[in-house]
Design an enzyme around this catalytic site. Structure first.
Site, PDB file in Angstrom:
ATOM      1  N   LYS A 140     -70.240   2.588  21.444  1.00 41.71           N
ATOM      2  CA  LYS A 140     -70.780   2.792  20.096  1.00 41.71           C
ATOM      3  C   LYS A 140     -69.942   2.051  19.059  1.00 41.71           C
ATOM      4  O   LYS A 140     -70.467   1.268  18.255  1.00 41.71           O
ATOM      5  CB  LYS A 140     -70.819   4.288  19.785  1.00 41.71           C
ATOM      6  CG  LYS A 140     -71.229   4.608  18.352  1.00 41.71           C
ATOM      7  CD  LYS A 140     -71.528   6.085  18.205  1.00 41.71           C
ATOM      8  CE  LYS A 140     -70.430   6.951  18.743  1.00 41.71           C
ATOM      9  NZ  LYS A 140     -70.733   8.373  18.650  1.00 41.71           N
ATOM     10  N   ASP A 158     -75.465   6.765  17.599  1.00 35.31           N
ATOM     11  CA  ASP A 158     -74.684   7.906  17.120  1.00 35.31           C
ATOM     12  C   ASP A 158     -75.557   9.154  17.197  1.00 35.31           C
ATOM     13  O   ASP A 158     -76.655   9.130  17.758  1.00 35.31           O
ATOM     14  CB  ASP A 158     -74.157   7.656  15.703  1.00 35.31           C
ATOM     15  CG  ASP A 158     -75.236   7.777  14.637  1.00 35.31           C
ATOM     16  OD1 ASP A 158     -76.444   7.718  14.985  1.00 35.31           O
ATOM     17  OD2 ASP A 158     -74.878   7.933  13.454  1.00 35.31           O
TER      18      ASP A 158
END
Length: 291
Positions: A140, A158
């Protein structure tokens, strides 16, 4: 790696949707998101790849707003990988305390500086496989850095992105890496970075975790989860957030005056006392909704 399974769309509104139909709907929704959130961008303040990597690590278990209050002094004091590698731990912990998990984050930033010096001549690498080997950086964070510092397309999964892509019926999956690959099959690569921003903006401003503003959402006609939140204009408009909340209402055909003035100003949410997690990347996966 093995490709994850395709979404199984349970909601009745799109029961029986084909794979091609889902791709067409996803791309149409992506276009509407681009029109709805023309201001979408990375909400962390930075001027170079190192600053973005640091800010993204700090964003674990807190809001971008709070990180942006801390980083001006941090970036003034620590300008290079060598500065982070040689940082005084107590001084850095004091600076990072407002972000929560400050001991773990201090470990990551010092380790990041040391790893960059040892393996990358002090520079943030431009390849995902190199980034994910650095302290505090998972897929991420790596995709945030690649997409926003180096213009390399990447999908940032997320908590908002995970929630919304499931609500949209694009995926039926909770694993972040699997979601990344599934969405990559639906959306053109050139749009990955901006799609991430737009979905995250939508999650923070419209499609909230507990009560989404379904009746004031530009995606209502295409969303299998329409009706999860109030569908009437007045209560839905009161749920919109952010400086463009009234513009969002108007885009959905709702009277902007229904949006209260309080919705236009972000409010800092409290962060927990320092809890030492294994890494900030672990903390992100269970982080509460941010602003």
């Amino acid at each position: 790696m093995t490709r994850p399974r395709a979404a199984t769309l349970a909601p009745k509104r799109f029961a029986g949707e084909t794979v091609l139909g889902r791709k067409r709907r996803a791309r149409k929704m992506a276009r509407v998101l681009a029109e709805t959130h023309p201001d979408a961008h990375c909400e962390l303040d930075f001027t170079n790849p190192l600053e973005l990597a640091v800010a993204t690590i700090l964003s674990a278990q807190t809001t971008d707003v709070r990180v942006n209050l801390v980083t001006p002094e941090l970036f003034r004091k620590y300008r290079t990988a060598a500065d982070y590698a040689g940082a005084d731990r107590a001084e850095m912990e004091t600076l990072l305390r407002p972000t929560g998990f400050f001991r773990s984050k201090t470990n990551s930033l010092i380790g990041l500086g040391q790893a960059l010096l040892e393996h990358h001549d002090g520079q943030v690498p431009r390849k995902l496989e190199q980034l994910v080997k650095l302290p505090g950086i998972g897929r991420k964070t790596a995709n945030v850095v690649l997409g926003n510092a180096f213009d390399v397309p990447g999908i940032t999964v997320d908590t908002h992105f995970r929630r919304l892509t499931n609500r949209f019926g694009w995926v039926d999956e909770q694993d972040e890496v699997k979601i990344e690959f599934l969405v990559a099959e639906l959306i053109e690569k050139r749009d990955w970075t901006m799609l991430s921003h737009r979905v995250i903006f939508h999650g923070r401003r419209v499609c909230h975790a507990r009560t989404p503003a379904c009746g004031a959402c530009t995606l209502a006609a295409m969303c299998p989860s329409y009706g999860t939140g109030p569908t009437e204009a007045a209560p839905a408009a009161k749920l919109l957030k952010g400086p463009r909340a009234r513009d969002l209402a108007a885009a959905a055909g709702v009277d902007p005056d229904l949006v209260p003035a309080s919705a236009l100003t972000p409010v800092l949410s409290p962060v927990p006392e320092d809890v030492v997690s294994s890494t900030p990347e672990d903390a992100v996966s269970s982080a509460p909704e941010g602003l």
